[in-house]
Structures are given as structure tokens and as C-alpha cells.
Design an enzyme around this catalytic site. Structure first.
Site, mmCIF file in Angstrom:
data_model
loop_
_atom_site.group_PDB
_atom_site.id
_atom_site.type_symbol
_atom_site.label_atom_id
_atom_site.label_comp_id
_atom_site.label_asym_id
_atom_site.label_seq_id
_atom_site.Cartn_x
_atom_site.Cartn_y
_atom_site.Cartn_z
ATOM 1 N N LYS A 62 0.835 -1.211 0.000
ATOM 2 C CA LYS A 62 0.000 0.000 0.000
ATOM 3 C C LYS A 62 0.866 1.255 0.000
ATOM 4 O O LYS A 62 0.628 2.197 -0.778
ATOM 5 C CB LYS A 62 -0.916 0.000 1.233
ATOM 6 C CG LYS A 62 -1.984 -1.073 1.223
ATOM 7 C CD LYS A 62 -2.722 -1.089 2.552
ATOM 8 C CE LYS A 62 -3.714 -2.233 2.631
ATOM 9 N NZ LYS A 62 -4.405 -2.302 3.942
ATOM 10 N N ALA A 78 -0.439 0.525 6.331
ATOM 11 C CA ALA A 78 -0.769 -0.325 7.483
ATOM 12 C C ALA A 78 -1.757 -1.397 7.067
ATOM 13 O O ALA A 78 -2.534 -1.222 6.124
ATOM 14 C CB ALA A 78 -1.344 0.518 8.623
ATOM 15 N N ASP A 79 -1.718 -2.503 7.782
ATOM 16 C CA ASP A 79 -2.691 -3.560 7.551
ATOM 17 C C ASP A 79 -2.865 -4.361 8.840
ATOM 18 O O ASP A 79 -1.999 -4.344 9.726
ATOM 19 C CB ASP A 79 -2.263 -4.497 6.422
ATOM 20 C CG ASP A 79 -3.445 -5.306 5.914
ATOM 21 O OD1 ASP A 79 -4.245 -4.739 5.143
ATOM 22 O OD2 ASP A 79 -3.601 -6.471 6.309
ATOM 23 N N GLN A 80 -3.990 -5.044 8.897
ATOM 24 C CA GLN A 80 -4.315 -5.817 10.093
ATOM 25 C C GLN A 80 -5.105 -7.049 9.674
ATOM 26 O O GLN A 80 -6.031 -6.951 8.866
ATOM 27 C CB GLN A 80 -5.148 -4.941 11.037
ATOM 28 C CG GLN A 80 -5.395 -5.497 12.412
ATOM 29 C CD GLN A 80 -6.119 -4.474 13.275
ATOM 30 O OE1 GLN A 80 -7.248 -4.096 12.985
ATOM 31 N NE2 GLN A 80 -5.463 -4.004 14.316
#
Length: 202
Positions: A62, A78-80
């Protein structure tokens, strides 16, 4: 902030992440990155990658997508990924799936594998990862119905069908780990990096 400070861009449409940065006093703009998250997740699972490695790769992809357009800027990605046992959850597609996710998580402990990066000109400058543990209490079916009715379609924007910053906190009996990471960003570590970089006053 110095007049020559680098521009900061958040490569995410997450209102929670933007809210964290805004409340912390970060001067930034928002430019969400359009990447094929499903393809990357499926590929990672087929390849035997861990959820945290996949979250890190998604965060980096991203950020780098936006860095290609703005090579002079510091780009936050960011990622989760919510992990219950060996199962990775995605955001619910509809209210039926939201209820199914909550029933699956009820009375059990899951992890929020959370990763964030900062890139500049596609170079990876900073990375952090953590995995808060979330123990959901054994709430009643009556509570579930009332909760879903109160939250409505806002649940569809969050994996696991809860927002800790709202009524979703009532779902939990114990939370272990970084509160900010639960909301989507390891914020304290990120602020440290931005200060060291000169993007914020130190």
C-alpha cells in the site's frame, strides 16, 4: 514543524487510523492505495506465510503504491489481519456474515496481527509489527441482537464486526497488547520515527 519537513501521506481509507494520527497532532493527507488484498492474502496462505508476514507485505505494498506517485513524501501503510486459530478473517460482506463472525469469536481469544510501514520513494524506512490478543466474553444472544441493531452497517467496515472505540468494547473480557495497534496503528513507535525523521517537532 520545520518549513522543510517532509510531507506525510496515509495510504489508507481507515477512519480509525486517520483519527489516531489527527488526535496525535500529525500533519498528514490521506490517499488510499488500491491493491488486490484478497489476491495477496490467498497467495500468502497458499504459500504458508504467517499472518503477520502477510500484514507486513500488504502494508508495504500500500505504501509503495502511493510512493510511486509521491516519491518525495513519507508514506504510511498499514494492515491488520484477525486470526482465530488458523483462520484469517476478512471484513464481513453483509450483516448475516457480521453476526456469524461475532458468534465464531464469542468466548474465544483471537489476535489482531498488525503491521505498519513508512516508505519514501519506494524505499522502506520503518516497519513495526505486533499482535494484540482479544478475549471475547460469552455474551448472550440477546446482547448480540441488541449490539448488531445499535451498530448497524457500521459493523461492515471492521474485521470481526466490532469497533473497540465504540460499543464494541462491551464484547470483551480482556485485551492484551497495544491499544493503538488494536485500532490499526502502533502509534507510539510511529510517532518516534516521525520525530526522528523531522516530520514532527521533537
Amino acid at each position: 514543524m520545520a518549513a522543510t519537513a517532509e510531507r506525510v501521506i496515509l495510504a489508507s481509507a481507515s477512519a480509525a487510523r486517520a483519527g489516531l494520527l489527527r488526535a496525535a497532532g500529525v500533519d498528514f493527507t490521506i490517499e488510499p492505495a488500491a491493491i488486490d488484498e484478497s489476491r495477496m492474502k490467498h497467495g500468502a496462505q497458499r504459500g504458508g506465510d504467517s499472518a503477520i508476514d502477510c500484514a507486513s507485505a500488504l502494508a508495504a505494498e500500500k505504501a509503495k503504491a502511493i510512493s510511486r506517485r509521491h516519491p518525495e513524501a513519507l508514506v504510511i501503510g498499514a494492515d491488520q489481519i484477525l486470526v482465530l486459530g488458523e483462520v484469517w478473517f476478512d471484513k464481513p460482506a453483509d450483516m448475516v456474515e457480521a453476526c456469524a463472525q461475532l458468534r465464531a469469536l464469542r468466548g474465544r481469544t483471537h489476535r489482531l496481527e498488525t503491521a505498519a510501514v513508512v516508505t519514501r520513494g519506494e524505499a522502506l524506512l520503518w516497519h513495526a509489527a505486533c499482535a494484540p490478543e482479544m478475549q471475547m466474553r460469552r455474551f448472550s444472544d440477546g446482547f448480540l441482537e441488541a449490539y448488531v441493531a445499535a451498530e448497524g452497517e457500521a459493523l461492515l467496515g471492521s474485521v470481526g464486526a466490532y469497533r473497540l472505540e465504540g460499543r464494541g468494547v462491551q464484547l470483551f473480557s480482556r485485551i492484551t497488547g497495544d491499544h493503538f495497534a488494536v485500532l490499526g496503528l502502533p502509534l507510539v513507535e510511529l510517532l518516534d520515527f516521525l520525530r526522528e525523521r523531522g516530520a514532527m517537532l521533537s
